[in-house]
Write an enzyme that holds these catalytic residues in place. Structure first.
Site: not given
Ligand code: F6R
Length: 610
Positions: A2, A27, A74, A100-101, A483, A487, A490, A506, A605
């Site tokens: 949010c 976000r 959100w 927010n929250g 990672e 990527k 997502e 395994h 985000k």
């Molecule tokens: C993936 C991504 C998320 C963040 C995770 C932690 O591309 O962006 O997995 O890495 O939500 O976020 P931060 O680093 O802001 O604590």
């Protein structure tokens, strides 16, 4: 997640807050709304979907007024529709709240409010706030007192902003666990959940801390505690350029941020390398050498991509600094009974510095006597302010929801920390200098990798029609496999698994057939020959192998179907280079599939709820 923006001043507020709110679109959200205090009436407009849908609905007829709030939601409680979108109002429609929250005790509060005659319209937890404030807002009570009264009754997390028709020139805002800042202008004030929303108007901000209330009017602002006792707050300056939160000619923020990596890595290193001493200078750690030597264990805690960089940090710290290190998902750490004491250094890694689980894990560690440091991107964020010390990664604003440049800079920051701890413990000056040389070369080498972007783009055809992919790596590149898979899934919604390459035998090997793309991250490092055997195992089952290898690798060239090369570096820093083709691959595949790369569905985000 949010977003909140509010404005009090002399300008037309609706257009201003909607423009500012667009800066928070990155976000991630699923509905949007606006409230304007307009000639003694509260005008509220809301819609499911994007801010553009709200604008379409308003069709250029923006409510007039100089005080407004806007919000992107959100969904947590209740589906993302118009009714559940914020702002929420009280029974009389004279108080508007954005939040927010999560209000955790919303259910009993709502039941009690309903019993007392309040009429609820939405399914949200937030609406209880509007009705609680309404209850306390008697004729002689100022809005901030009513807000404080309400907040003392709620459990959970909040960043809220409130308007009332009775005090039409005022915004009251408060935080507990969800970031908020006050932007200071000339005869105008802003409230925002993220500095990028106000950057266009001011660079002077006051970050609110938990349990603080801000009262804004065109004549000024003040910050108080929940008992309305005044608090003097420092004014901070936001150094980010406006251009850094714009696309600058790139089609997507994600591509821009991938391409920025040579510069962001350079910024992460700037002024921190001591070439002669083979050491790193980390001014923000706030720990003396004696204190650093007193730790017998390191715990790294983070979520998502930051957790992947933590895994690389574990390998580095154990190999080069010889200090026992563990990595914990922050969401698990905070609810276990973790063993940490004053001899444990707990490091939280977070791009946003606001991730609820990481923040709580660090608080828990602190409570148990551990020293905490943060490896954080966003300057002034809650984690950055709460830890005992830290390392800013200086990646610059990361707007694309999928984290890219923050990852490479986190690995660089962990490299700097490892170097510093290593020189105190086990690394000779000559070994230290080798690490410094390798770090210094990374920006140019990242540029080299990016110059091969068009070769990566051609690999999109390998993923045509596929709904599964496997990413395999070993040693320092096992976390890169995780990672790369993250990527891809997502932003393209292709299911992808990251695995340690040998572990494949395994279980996941059962998935391999001639339609399964298998991405190997196999630079020439200590486990190179081992991973060559794993590639052979996949080829024996007719898997389609894409391999990220070191330049000049003839052996894997003879085995893999497709090759992407990266320059040579020392093992711990191979992830900084090997991750780049995987970021590009995910990006090009998602674009090819027509996906919303910068705002993938369901994702946010910064995850400020647990
Ligand atoms: C993936 C991504 C998320 C963040 C995770 C932690 O591309 O962006 O997995 O890495 O939500 O976020 P931060 O680093 O802001 O604590």
């Amino acid at each position: 997640m949010c977003g909140i923006v509010g404005y009090v001043g002399r300008r037309e507020a609706a257009a201003l807050v909607l423009e500012a709110l667009k800066r928070l679109e990155y976000r991630g959200y699923d509905s949007a709304g606006l409230a304007v205090n307009s000639g003694g009436r509260l005008l509220v407009e809301k819609t499911a979907g994007k801010i553009s849908a709200l604008e379409t609905r308003l069709d250029g007829r923006l409510p007039k007024g100089h005080v407004a709030l806007a919000h992107t939601r959100w969904a947590t409680h209740g589906v993302p529709n118009e009714i559940n979108a914020h702002p929420h109002t009280d029974c009389g429609g004279t108080i508007a709240v954005v939040h927010n929250g999560i209000i955790e005790n919303w259910a009993p509060l709502r039941a009690a409010l309903v019993k007392r005659g309040h009429k609820f319209r939405s399914e949200t937890d937030t609406e209880v706030l509007a009705h609680l404030i309404e209850e306390a807002y008697g004729p002689a009570v100022p809005l901030e007192t009513a807000v404080a009264w309400a907040l003392k009754r709620v459990e959970g997390t909040y960043g809220i902003s409130v308007l009332s028709t009775r005090e039409p020139e005022k915004i009251v805002a408060a935080r507990h666990g969800s970031p908020l800042l006050v932007g200071l202008g000339d005869g105008e004030y802003f409230i925002a959940s993220d500095a990028s929303a106000v950057l266009q108007h001011t660079r002077s901000v006051v970050y609110l801390d938990d349990d603080e209330i801000a009262v804004l009017s065109p004549d000024g602002y003040r910050v108080t505690d929940l008992e309305t006792g005044r608090i003097e707050k420092p004014v901070s300056r936001v150094d980010w350029d406006l251009s850094s939160v714009e696309k600058g000619g790139f089609r997507h923020f994600m591509l821009k941020e991938i391409m920025e990596q040579p510069e962001s890595i350079r910024n992460a290193l700037r002024g921190r390398l001591l070439e002669d001493e083979g050491n790193a200078k980390l001014g923000g750690l706030n720990l003396t050498d004696e204190e650093l030597l007193s730790f017998n264990r390191v715990v790294l805690t983070a979520c998502g991509t930051s957790w992947h960089s933590a895994l690389i940090g574990e390998y580095m710290l154990e190999e080069l600094a010889r200090i026992p290190t563990e990595v914990e998902y922050a969401s698990e750490f905070r609810y276990r009974n973790p063993i940490v004491d004053e001899h444990t250094l707990v490091i939280g890694i977070s791009q946003s510095g606001e991730t609820a689980d990481t923040l709580s894990a660090l608080r828990e560690a602190k409570r148990r006597g551990a020293r905490t440091i943060g490896i954080v991107n966003v300057v002034g964020s809650t984690i950055a302010r709460e830890v005992d010390g830290g390392i800013y990664i200086h990646a610059g604003p990361e707007i694309g929801v999928a984290s890219t440049k923050a990852f490479s800079c986190q690995v660089v920051a962990l490299g700097l920390l490892t170097l510093h701890l290593g020189r105190l413990r086990s690394l000779s000056v000559l070994q230290g200098r080798e690490v410094v040389r390798a770090l210094n070369r990374l920006p140019e080498q990242a540029l080299d990798v990016l110059a091969r972007a068009s070769e990566v783009e051609k690999l999109v055809s390998v993923f045509e029609g596929t709904s599964n992919a496997l990413y395999l790596g070993r040693g320092y590149n096992f976390p890169v496999a995780l990672e790369g898979a993250l990527k891809l899934k997502e932003i393209s919604y292709i299911h992808a698994e990251g695995y340690p390459a040998a572990e494949m035998k395994h279980g996941p090997i059962a998935l391999i057939d001639d339609s399964m793309p298998v991405v190997f991250i196999a630079p020439r490092d200590a486990v190179y020959q081992k991973i060559v055997s794993n590639i052979q195992e996949v080829k024996a089952r007719r898997g389609r192998v894409i391999a990220v290898v070191t330049e000049g690798d003839d052996q894997i060239a003879g085995l893999a179907d497709h090759l992407i090369t990266i320059p040579e570096t020392i093992d711990p820093f191979t992830p900084v280079l090997s991750v780049i083709p995987l970021q590009l691959l995910a990006y090009y595949i998602a674009v090819h599939r027509g996906k919303n790369v910068d705002q993938p569905r369901n994702l946010a985000k910064s995850v400020t709820v647990e």
